[in-house]
Design a protein around this motif. Structure first.
Motif, mmCIF file in Angstrom:
data_model
loop_
_atom_site.group_PDB
_atom_site.id
_atom_site.type_symbol
_atom_site.label_atom_id
_atom_site.label_comp_id
_atom_site.label_asym_id
_atom_site.label_seq_id
_atom_site.Cartn_x
_atom_site.Cartn_y
_atom_site.Cartn_z
ATOM 1 N N LEU A 255 0.856 -1.188 0.000
ATOM 2 C CA LEU A 255 0.000 0.000 0.000
ATOM 3 C C LEU A 255 0.889 1.233 0.000
ATOM 4 O O LEU A 255 1.909 1.260 0.685
ATOM 5 N N SER A 256 0.477 2.237 -0.758
ATOM 6 C CA SER A 256 1.270 3.458 -0.669
ATOM 7 C C SER A 256 0.654 4.325 0.414
ATOM 8 O O SER A 256 -0.550 4.567 0.448
ATOM 9 N N VAL A 257 1.507 4.723 1.334
ATOM 10 C CA VAL A 257 1.029 5.441 2.515
ATOM 11 C C VAL A 257 1.879 6.686 2.734
ATOM 12 O O VAL A 257 2.930 6.857 2.126
ATOM 13 N N LYS A 258 1.403 7.529 3.641
ATOM 14 C CA LYS A 258 2.141 8.733 4.019
ATOM 15 C C LYS A 258 2.333 8.708 5.525
ATOM 16 O O LYS A 258 1.407 8.383 6.266
ATOM 17 N N ALA A 259 3.524 9.055 5.948
ATOM 18 C CA ALA A 259 3.768 9.135 7.382
ATOM 19 C C ALA A 259 3.872 10.602 7.772
ATOM 20 O O ALA A 259 4.409 11.406 7.022
ATOM 21 N N TRP A 405 -0.931 7.382 7.165
ATOM 22 C CA TRP A 405 -2.161 7.642 6.414
ATOM 23 C C TRP A 405 -2.113 6.916 5.085
ATOM 24 O O TRP A 405 -1.033 6.711 4.530
ATOM 25 N N ALA A 406 -3.279 6.639 4.580
ATOM 26 C CA ALA A 406 -3.320 6.106 3.214
ATOM 27 C C ALA A 406 -3.077 7.258 2.250
ATOM 28 O O ALA A 406 -3.278 8.424 2.589
ATOM 29 N N GLN A 412 -8.887 4.080 -3.350
ATOM 30 C CA GLN A 412 -8.708 2.643 -3.213
ATOM 31 C C GLN A 412 -7.713 2.315 -2.101
ATOM 32 O O GLN A 412 -7.939 1.423 -1.281
ATOM 33 N N GLN A 413 -6.617 3.042 -2.087
ATOM 34 C CA GLN A 413 -5.616 2.830 -1.039
ATOM 35 C C GLN A 413 -6.202 3.175 0.323
ATOM 36 O O GLN A 413 -5.920 2.529 1.323
ATOM 37 N N GLN A 414 -7.027 4.217 0.338
ATOM 38 C CA GLN A 414 -7.633 4.627 1.608
ATOM 39 C C GLN A 414 -8.538 3.527 2.137
ATOM 40 O O GLN A 414 -8.516 3.209 3.325
ATOM 41 N N ASP A 457 -9.597 6.599 8.890
ATOM 42 C CA ASP A 457 -8.873 5.527 9.563
ATOM 43 C C ASP A 457 -7.399 5.683 9.245
ATOM 44 O O ASP A 457 -7.020 5.964 8.107
ATOM 45 N N CYS A 458 -6.587 5.486 10.241
ATOM 46 C CA CYS A 458 -5.149 5.524 9.994
ATOM 47 C C CYS A 458 -4.489 4.594 11.000
ATOM 48 O O CYS A 458 -5.153 3.966 11.816
#
Lengths: 824, 655
Positions: A255-259, A405-406, A412-414, A457-458
């Motif tokens: 999944l591509s996410v953000k921190a 975070w997504a 879709q990732q979210q 959601d995270c």
């Protein structure tokens, strides 16, 4: 609402310098210790304090995108573009053009003085607007500082308002002695003009989109209010992997996410170092010396490298590479004042000649790059497994928390991340994960928990310790005590009794904070203490201090005011709780009978030995090696409480008899003092011998002026505070001999010095002794009589030579001859 | 650790942190391994781990000692270690210049000395030889065949060896390793016991702590009561050994273990227990107890490199000296004369007017009226940081355990334990508080200033009950002191709304998560040695031993066990993936955020890019589209278009 863009703010200060601003006022100044005294300053200087505090804020943040300028009005001169071009705008000076402020900005502001003109003036709004307009995308602010005593031209102010609103300018009017009912302040005997002007300012600001009028006192007070700059954390892209994305890509998930940071530890800003320039130097030719001025120069740090080519230590018999002691140790020594590298056989080396390497014990491990090749790692967060949330050990959490975070652009990732977070929430589990922030960076281990938000959601990440980070120390059990026979004890002074537990139960209930806070909207009491309201006292106090010293020119006459009350609001339990817990607290005090133990009196080690040999076999060995004072006090405590326990709760009864049970425990029964009466719980010998003599210890010292030698020896015998004890005793000796009637204590002080020297020699504090002695010797006025005494003792109180030092395994930079001659 | 040029500079900002670490570095630690070398220790048996290899207790003990040496040499390069053997007839060589002769039948294999590569290698070589030829140890250290050396002599030898070799201020410990629970069974033992105890007391008097590691086997169980209980002290009562170095009593815990566990037992004792602070804990006015604080979790970092000078015959560490200079004058400033102030700010405002005298000072100087002082002294700035508080913990009250949230964490915790020696009655009070809080499910909120030069912080006190686990490790009773974040440290969530999963999708995720949950599991720190640190240390050791390091030999234990994950949950994960791909959200596009500037539509379907990739037409995409795609994959987005195209195609190659 997005947080305000950091920086990109331009502020123009319009300062009224008309003659009335030169009126002197008397101000009450409170220093941090609560004392108040009065200071006289002009209205202008007072108003400028606000300006300076604001500018200091910009200097403090040191952003290129926070700029300001100063325009003065009501001045004698006229110097502004409009006037030069078209005339008008008399008595207005563009004093400081817009730019990033620095110390010279402050200096210029300090140089401002009230003019001698008074009379009408037109507020230079359009002037200001012209400047501010050049910063199109910036947040624009105008601050007016005035006493409102001069008439102002008010025509066309509606147009001004329009113009300012169109430029999005905000206006703050800081009025000297303006009325403010909520502050509250009402100026008595206000002049007519001022009343009108105040009214005008209120009309003006309220008709603007963003305008405010405030009285100066309030404005200055509010600058010390702790404020928290909302920082919007950057979103850092990474990937969340589950499974083997390379070999089993069909099953594995990426999944591509953000921190982004959830919290980040802030520290107080560092201080810059300065020193007074001593102007007496002759190298000062080119600069003029103004005897009325003092110059403090900012210091820079310089790092130099030295090598000891001939360390006196003999080389290891293994022919090993032998190295000197840790540089760290030498460093402190060097820094402590005496800077004479030659004496220490040190030779300066250029940095270019140095090679990097590591120490492997005493062996040199070459590593010219400063680091070894790093572990190959791949960016991303790998999930290693899950475990039930209830098994999470909160205390292992190692550091700052991050949000995961997504990808914000991909529904879709979210949804994918959301499904994981929700499932984890439902399952009440946590994930173990391994995070590599960039390719090749060192991996970190941590846990992921679902974050609970209303609409999103995270996951939350907390770093967890590696095996290397956990120290396993063993501690004695608190409630499982075994006596020598191997029996488990149920009664012992270390174990709380039922009554004690009850008292503690009541105390904990009374001190409960869950209902001690403010009421919420529904009238329910909320818990007291909220991290969102707890400001870091250190950060804000240091900041306040920095601002203060930047805006005042002398700390001694104008000390730092006390901290803002907001900073201290969590320093004591809430009043309500304190009141409620008063009785339970008294009960606890009475029933637990905690007593501070006076510092131990050292006892010669030999005694303990002899003592031990005499003991009969029944005795526990526990305590007998402790120095007398402590063991005695310990023992009587044990004894007393035990007998109390054994007797049940029989009130106030003599407990001179001890039954057999106790014998096992009583450490030193036969030698112990007879058990005291119960009413007097802890009359330990150590306490009763010298009960209330003030040791005369200055704050922070461990050696007092009253019994310096005793204090000193006590501390030395404890072993771990040698350096401090040495330092303190030296200071105490210096103080005592400089006091009146020092002669009475000469002999005692000489003894102290002997003890000090002996300790310095044995405990490797040789340099401390030598430095201190040299310093004292040269100090003026000094106590010549005492020095005669020292000289009489002679060599035994002189500098410690290298010869002596070596015998004790230390070293000194004083030769035997120097030492011999020093006191002669 | 990045190779900063100025690594050795003392960073002012980190004063506080430096203090923390220095507590461990300040004091040196000395360990003397004192290993029994008797017949039973040398008795060969089949190695349980390797086939066709014989081993003995002595081998294992020496190996453990070597492992501890290896660890110590990296963690505490200034620590010293020595190895003493007893019940051997080997005579100490008199050539050793160091120290006095020790008692008969004790042999000093390695005198106390700072560790070096060669000391470690010496042990390794001996162990290697013993692996080859199991009789080697017996040859090297012939056991005493008639009787045993009196334990008193052993302790005396230890005392002498430590006296000769250990620095005065160091913490000194003897690790006593033996399998003999009754060294003196015969008549006259009374005498020997007394002498053993006396000599042991001598040793303690000299500031040495003895930590026994007794080896127990099925055939030869170790019974402490035969001899040692009358020599050593009972375990539990009066654990005050850490209180005063000089009064250091006997160890609080005697470790009796199987030989296989010897090393792990030693690991518990590897680092000497040192308190970080010893301060009062004020529960209420007039109600104060004493506590000590310990660091049970602290990040272990790689050591920092040092600068060396090549002196031809040897490498010498260069001494770093920092000084503060007034640059205009090139004069060193004495530390005591330094005053502190705020940053004067970088240049910015054009220095327009020449008539202003005040601004004539050169950069980095401040001019004030004579006799004025616009700066603070060191003492003053310290008081700003502490707000004039004295070190101590002030109880503010209690809250429910649930109030301590996961996200309220910024730093590692510390552990506090009562200190009976500063306040009598501390233990019972502490114990009562702990029990009450556990019973009520409470945490305490407190204001803590742990050291004089630290900053005050609000903390949560999390009670921990004593708990024994099956490995023989006991979680101690005490409080964890967890620093809470200040408002200044807390950042707001940057995202407050996003698409969420449907219940079906959640169930689908739950299915594979269920499979990957370790029941009764927890985060296991012990299973995750820091790979970066281990990799660094392995290379450091190779460098010191002058060996070639083979990077392939390194195993990273923190990597996920993907094999078993796929085996357990692979299918379910695949199902979940399919469910997501089919979810409605797949077709949704986030509406472009309404910004002041209208951005070109950069949202490109991954499928579209994929098709471009497949047809080799990636270059047809715009730079912003490529960047957007890379960004969404967490890739670097810098560089020219060609590089971006390459990176995108790399990404597809890899996926």
């Amino acid at each position: 609402m997005p947080a305000e863009r950091a920086g990109y703010t331009v502020t123009m200060f319009l300062v009224d310098v008309s003659s009335s601003m030169g009126n002197v006022r008397t101000l009450e100044v409170e220093s941090s210790d609560g004392e108040t005294h009065t200071v006289e300053m002009t209205n202008l200087a007072w108003g400028l304090q606000y300006v300076k505090l604001k500018i200091q804020d910009m200097i403090f943040n040191n952003r290129k995108t926070e700029q300001c300028g100063v325009i003065i009005f009501g001045s004698e001169e006229t110097k502004n573009v409009v006037n030069t071009a078209n005339g008008g705008y008399e008595n207005v000076v563009e004093y400081i053009p817009i730019g990033q402020p620095n110390a010279s900005t402050m200096a210029k502001i300090n140089a401002l003085e009230a003019s001698t003109t008074s009379g009408d003036h037109r507020l230079p709004f359009s002037q200001t607007g012209r400047y501010l307009a050049s910063k199109k995308t910036w947040t624009r602010k105008i601050v007016i500082v005035t006493d409102g005593e001069s008439p102002i031209e008010v025509e066309d102010w509606e147009a001004t308002v329009q113009k300012m609103d169109s430029l999005n300018v905000s206006l703050t009017v800081v009025g000297i002695d303006f009325d403010d009912e909520s502050f509250p302040y009402i100026e008595p005997g206000k002049s007519n003009i001022k009343a009108q002007n105040e009214k005008f300012y209120h009309t003006l600001t309220s008709s603007m989109q963003s305008g405010i009028v405030g009285t100066c006192a309030y404005a200055i007070q509010e600058t010390t209010m702790p404020d928290v700059k909302q920082v919007r954390s950057a979103l850092m892209g990474t990937v969340l992997r589950i499974g083997d994305v390379d070999a089993r890509a069909d099953e594995a998930v990426e999944l591509s996410v953000k921190a982004s940071k959830c919290n980040a530890l802030q520290r107080p800003k560092g201080w810059k170092k300065f020193a007074l320039r001593e102007d007496k130097d002759e190298e000062m030719e080119e600069e003029e010396i103004d005897p009325d001025k003092t110059v403090f120069a900012q210091l820079r740090m310089r790092t130099e490298y030295y090598v000891d080519r001939n360390p006196e230590d003999d080389t290891d018999e293994d022919g090993d590479v032998k190295m000197k002691q840790e540089p760290g140790e030498d460093e402190t020594l060097l820094e402590s004042g005496e800077k004479d590298p030659d004496v220490q056989n040190l030779e300066k080396v250029e940095k270019e000649e140095l090679v990097r390497g590591f120490k492997y014990g005493t062996t040199y491990a070459p590593c010219p790059d400063g680091q070894f090749p790093k572990l190959q790692t791949r960016k991303g967060i790998d999930i290693c497994g899950f475990f039930p949330r209830k098994n999470f050990r909160r205390e292992l959490s190692m550091g700052e928390i991050q949000y995961i975070w997504a990808e914000p652009t991909s529904p879709q990732q979210q949804v994918a991340l959301s499904s994981i977070a929700q499932a984890m929430l439902e399952k009440e589990c946590m994930a173990i994960a391994r995070w590599v922030s960039r390719d090749g960076m060192d991996p970190k281990m941590g846990v992921l928990v679902p974050g609970e938000f209303e609409k999103v959601d995270c996951l939350l990440w907390s770093p967890m310790p590696f095996a290397d980070d956990v120290r396993k120390y063993t501690f004695a059990s608190l409630d499982h005590l075994v006596n020598k026979k191997g029996e488990v004890l149920t009664e012992h002074p270390y174990l709380p009794t039922k009554e004690q537990l009850e008292a503690m139960d009541n105390f904990v209930d009374a001190m409960d904070l869950m209902d001690a806070g403010e009421k919420d909207e529904e009238g329910n009491r909320t818990p007291w203490f909220n991290t969102l309201d707890s400001y870091s006292p250190a950060i804000h106090r240091v900041k306040q201090a920095m601002f203060h010293c930047a805006v005042v020119n002398d700390i001694t006459t104008n000390p730092l005011p006390p901290p803002h009350p907001e900073l201290l609001k969590y320093f004591e339990p809430p009043k309500k709780v304190l009141k409620r817990s008063k009785e339970p607290l008294e009960e606890c005090k009475n029933i637990f009978k905690v007593k501070e133990i006076p510092k131990k009196v050292a006892k010669a080690k030999k005694d303990g030995h002899v003592h031990a040999q005499d003991e009969d076999d029944n005795m526990l060995l526990l305590d007998h090696k402790r120095p007398l004072g402590a063991s005695a006090s310990q023992m009587s405590i044990v004894e007393n409480s035990i007998s109390a326990a054994a007797k049940g709760k029989a009130p106030a009864e003599e407990s001179e008899t001890e039954d057999e049970e106790e014998e096992e425990l009583l450490l030193n029964k036969k030698k112990a003092t007879p058990p005291p009466k119960k009413g007097v719980p802890f009359p330990t010998p150590a306490r009763s011998v010298s009960p209330h003599v003030d040791p005369g210890r200055a704050p922070g010292r461990i050696v007092g002026n009253t019994y310096p030698l005793k204090d000193f020896q006590k501390n030395i015998s404890q072993g771990d505070v040698v350096t401090k004890a040495v330092e303190d005793l030296a200071a105490v000796i210096a103080e005592v001999i400089m006091k009146p009637l020092a002669a009475r204590r000469t002999q005692e002080m000489l003894e102290c010095m002997e003890a000090l020297r002996r300790t310095c020699l044995e405990e490797d504090e040789i340099d401390a002794w030598n430095l201190d002695l040299k310093k004292k010797c040269s100090s003026k006025p000094g106590n010549p009589a005492f020095w005669e005494g020292v000289k009489e003792v002679g060599r035994d109180l002189s500098l410690i030579s290298n010869q002596e030092a070596k015998k004790q395994g230390g070293k000194s930079d004083v030769t035997e001859n120097e030492a011999g001659e020093f006191l002669s | 650790m990045p190779p900063y040029e100025d690594w050795n500079k003392i960073d002012e900002e980190e004063d506080e942190e430096l203090q923390d670490a220095s507590i461990y570095e300040m004091k040196r630690d000395v360990i003397l391994f004192c290993i029994d070398c008797s017949e039973s220790m040398l008795k060969l048996y089949d190695d349980p781990k390797y086939e066709d290899v014989q081993t003995c207790h002595l081998y294992t003990a020496l190996e453990a000692a070597m492992q501890i040496q290896k660890k110590k040499i990296i963690v505490g390069p200034n620590d010293s270690v020595g190895i003493l053997l007893f019940n051997t007839t080997r005579k100490s060589e008199t050539t050793r210049t160091q120290g006095s002769e020790i008692k008969r039948n004790t042999f000093l294999f390695q005198p106390i000395s700072p560790l070096s590569a060669s000391t470690v290698q010496e042990v390794i070589q001996l162990l290697d030889a013993a692996r080859e030829e199991p009789g080697e140890l017996r040859k090297t250290f012939p056991p005493l065949t008639t009787g045993r050396v009196p334990m008193g002599d052993v302790f005396t030898s230890c005392n002498w060896v430590l006296r000769d070799g250990a620095p005065k201020t160091a913490s000194k410990r003897v690790f006593l390793i033996t399998d003999e629970d009754d060294p003196h069974p015969a008549a006259g033992s009374k005498q020997l016991i007394t002498s053993a105890r006396t000599t042991l007391i001598d040793l303690t008097q000299a500031g040495v702590a003895v930590e026994p590691f007794f080896i127990s086997t099925e055939e030869k169980p170790f019974d402490v009561s035969n001899f040692y209980s009358s020599v050593l002290l009972p375990t539990n009562l009066g654990d005050e050994d850490e209180l005063q170095e000089e009064s250091s009593v006997l160890p609080e815990s005697i470790s009796i273990s199987r030989i296989e566990d010897l090393l792990s037992q030693m690991r518990f004792h590897e680092v000497p227990k040192r308190s970080l602070f010893s301060i009062p804990f004020k529960l209420g006015d007039g109600f104060t107890i004493g506590i000590k604080g310990y660091g049970l979790v602290t990040e272990q970092k790689k050591g920092s490199y040092k600068y060396f000078v090549d002196l031809g015959d040897r490498m010498e560490v260069a001494t770093v000296r920092t000084s503060y200079v007034d640059e205009d004058r090139q004069a060193d400033i004495d530390k005591t004369k330094i005053v502190y102030g705020a940053d004067l700010g970088a240049g910015g405002i054009a220095d327009g007017d020449e008539d202003n005298e005040e601004s004539s000072g050169t950069f980095g100087a401040r001019v004030v009226k004579a006799g004025s002082r616009p700066f603070y002294t060191a003492e003053e700035i310290r008081s700003f940081r502490t707000l004039g508080l004295e070190p101590g913990i002030r109880l503010l009250g209690f809250k429910d355990r649930s109030e301590l949230r996961f996200e309220d964490n910024v730093k590692h915790s510390q552990f506090i334990y009562p200190d009976e020696m500063s306040y009598s009655g501390s233990k019972r009070t502490f114990s009562a508080l702990l029990q009450t809080m556990v019973k009520k499910g409470k945490i305490a909120i407190a204001l803590a200033l742990t050291r004089r030069n630290a900053s005050p912080v609000f903390c949560a006190l999390l009670p921990q009950e004593e708990r024994n686990d099956e490995t023989g490790w006991a979680d101690p009773a005490g409080f964890h002191l967890i620093p809470l974040p200040f408002a200044d440290d807390i950042r707001m969530a940057p995202i407050d709304e996003a698409f969420r999963a449907s219940d079906e999708l959640k169930a689908s995720a739950r299915a594979w998560i269920d499979k990957l949950v370790v029941k009764n599991g927890a985060y296991p720190p012990d299973s995750y040695p820091n790979p970066a640190l281990a990799y660094h240390n392995a290379q450091l050791q190779a460098s010191a031993f002058r060996e070639q390091y083979d990077p392939d030999s390194f195993e990273d234990l923190t990597e996920p066990k993907v094999g078993s994950m796929h085996k357990r949950a692979g299918k379910l994960m695949k199902e979940w993936k399919t469910a997501i791909a089919e979810d409605d959200s797949a077709s949704l596009v986030i509406p472009a955020t309404t910004g002041s500037k209208r951005k070109a539509d950069v949202s490109v379907d991954e499928a579209e890019i994929k098709s471009k990739y497949d047809s080799g037409a990636l270059a047809k995409l715009r730079v912003d589209q490529l960047k957007e795609f890379l960004k969404s994959k967490g890739q670097n987005i810098s560089g020219k278009k060609a590089e971006l195209v390459e990176r995108v195609s790399d990404w597809f190659d890899a996926h």
